[in-house]
Design an enzyme around this catalytic site. Structure first.
Site, short mmCIF file in Angstrom:
data_model
loop_
_atom_site.label_atom_id
_atom_site.label_comp_id
_atom_site.label_asym_id
_atom_site.label_seq_id
_atom_site.Cartn_x
_atom_site.Cartn_y
_atom_site.Cartn_z
N ASP A 104 -1.32 -14.56 14.00
CA ASP A 104 -1.05 -13.88 12.74
C ASP A 104 -1.16 -12.36 12.92
O ASP A 104 -1.82 -11.88 13.84
CB ASP A 104 -2.08 -14.28 11.67
CG ASP A 104 -1.95 -15.74 11.28
OD1 ASP A 104 -0.89 -16.33 11.55
OD2 ASP A 104 -2.92 -16.27 10.71
N1 URA Z 1 -5.12 -19.81 13.07
C1 URA Z 1 -4.89 -18.83 12.15
O1 URA Z 1 -5.19 -18.98 10.97
N2 URA Z 1 -4.31 -17.69 12.59
C2 URA Z 1 -3.97 -17.45 13.87
O2 URA Z 1 -3.46 -16.37 14.20
C3 URA Z 1 -4.22 -18.48 14.81
C4 URA Z 1 -4.80 -19.65 14.39
#
Ligand code: URA
Length: 241
Positions: free
Chosen positions: A112
């Site tokens: 993310d």
């Molecule tokens: N889970 C999440 O919520 N975000 C990420 O970037 C990776 C795993």
């Protein structure tokens, strides 16, 4: 030129040299073609986008497999193009990876925007597909900081799986190791959208920091600074699969 998947050698040569296939048979019989350094005279031989194919000593295609490990900074988007945010490709370019090595990369397992850590990029789609295939169960390890203390119920729920009605799936068993009351190491064998945030969200516990430290045997070396990258060799990436 590059080929998309696997081609029969005669088809590849016909396209690459704009020559009818019957002429290609003659060229092959004259032993004027090599594939990866060996004379190739069988029309049925298979080649792919990484085969080094030469005709009369001239390379028709020479594209090598590339595996890049990036320490992704927070605030950078896991995409190759974006109208608003800096992308991981912009970060790699700023850190010195030339455009010739950047343009055919894709991401193997996104992070993310506000997550950081280990991100893999490659031009080898067979490898990235295997790395992310659910049946391979390659472990992805994250360090997580939470707003509130982590409850025992939360640890149990991660182990048992959490139902997500939107996708109608139950998450695969995940390991949640509490390191301090508000920090944990989480190991997943899958990668659903915002998975860790949504899993903790079920316990009304917002994620403050999320940092990936490993995918399979590939680990983020603590000495690799945010925004820096390493090129991995074929040897370094195979033990995963
Ligand atoms: N889970 C999440 O919520 N975000 C990420 O970037 C990776 C795993």
């Amino acid at each position: 030129m590059t080929v998309a998947k696997r081609y029969r050698l005669d088809r590849f040569l016909s396209i690459a040299t704009n020559t009818p296939r019957r002429s290609i048979r003659r060229i092959l019989a004259q032993k004027r073609v090599t594939v990866d350094g060996e004379i190739a005279d069988d029309i049925r031989q298979q080649v792919d986008q990484f085969s080094l194919v030469t005709l009369d000593g001239i390379a028709l295609q020479h594209r090598s497999r590339r595996y890049i490990l990036l320490h992704k900074p927070v605030g950078v988007v896991s995409a190759t193009k974006d109208d608003i945010h800096r992308t991981v490709i912009d970060v790699l370019r700023d850190s010195g990876l030339p455009d010739s090595e950047l343009n055919d990369l894709h991401i193997a397992g996104r992070l993310d925007l506000n997550s950081s850590g280990l991100l893999l990029l490659t031009n080898d789609s067979d490898w990235s597909a295997a790395l992310m295939a659910p049946d391979k169960k390659v472990a992805k390890v994250y360090e997580v900081t939470l707003e509130n203390p982590i409850s025992d119920d939360c640890i149990t729920a991660f182990e048992q799986g959490i139902y997500f009605p939107y996708e109608n799936i139950t998450t695969k068993p995940a390991v949640l190791e509490r390191l301090t009351p508000n920090t944990a190491r989480v190991t997943l064998v899958e990668g659903k959208y915002h998975q860790i945030k949504r899993m903790f969200g079920r316990f009304r516990n917002p994620v403050l920091k999320l940092h990936r430290v490993a995918i399979g045997d590939i680990r983020l070396d603590a000495s690799l600074e945010s925004g820096q990258f390493l090129s991995l060799s074929a040897k370094e990436i195979t033990p995963n699969l």
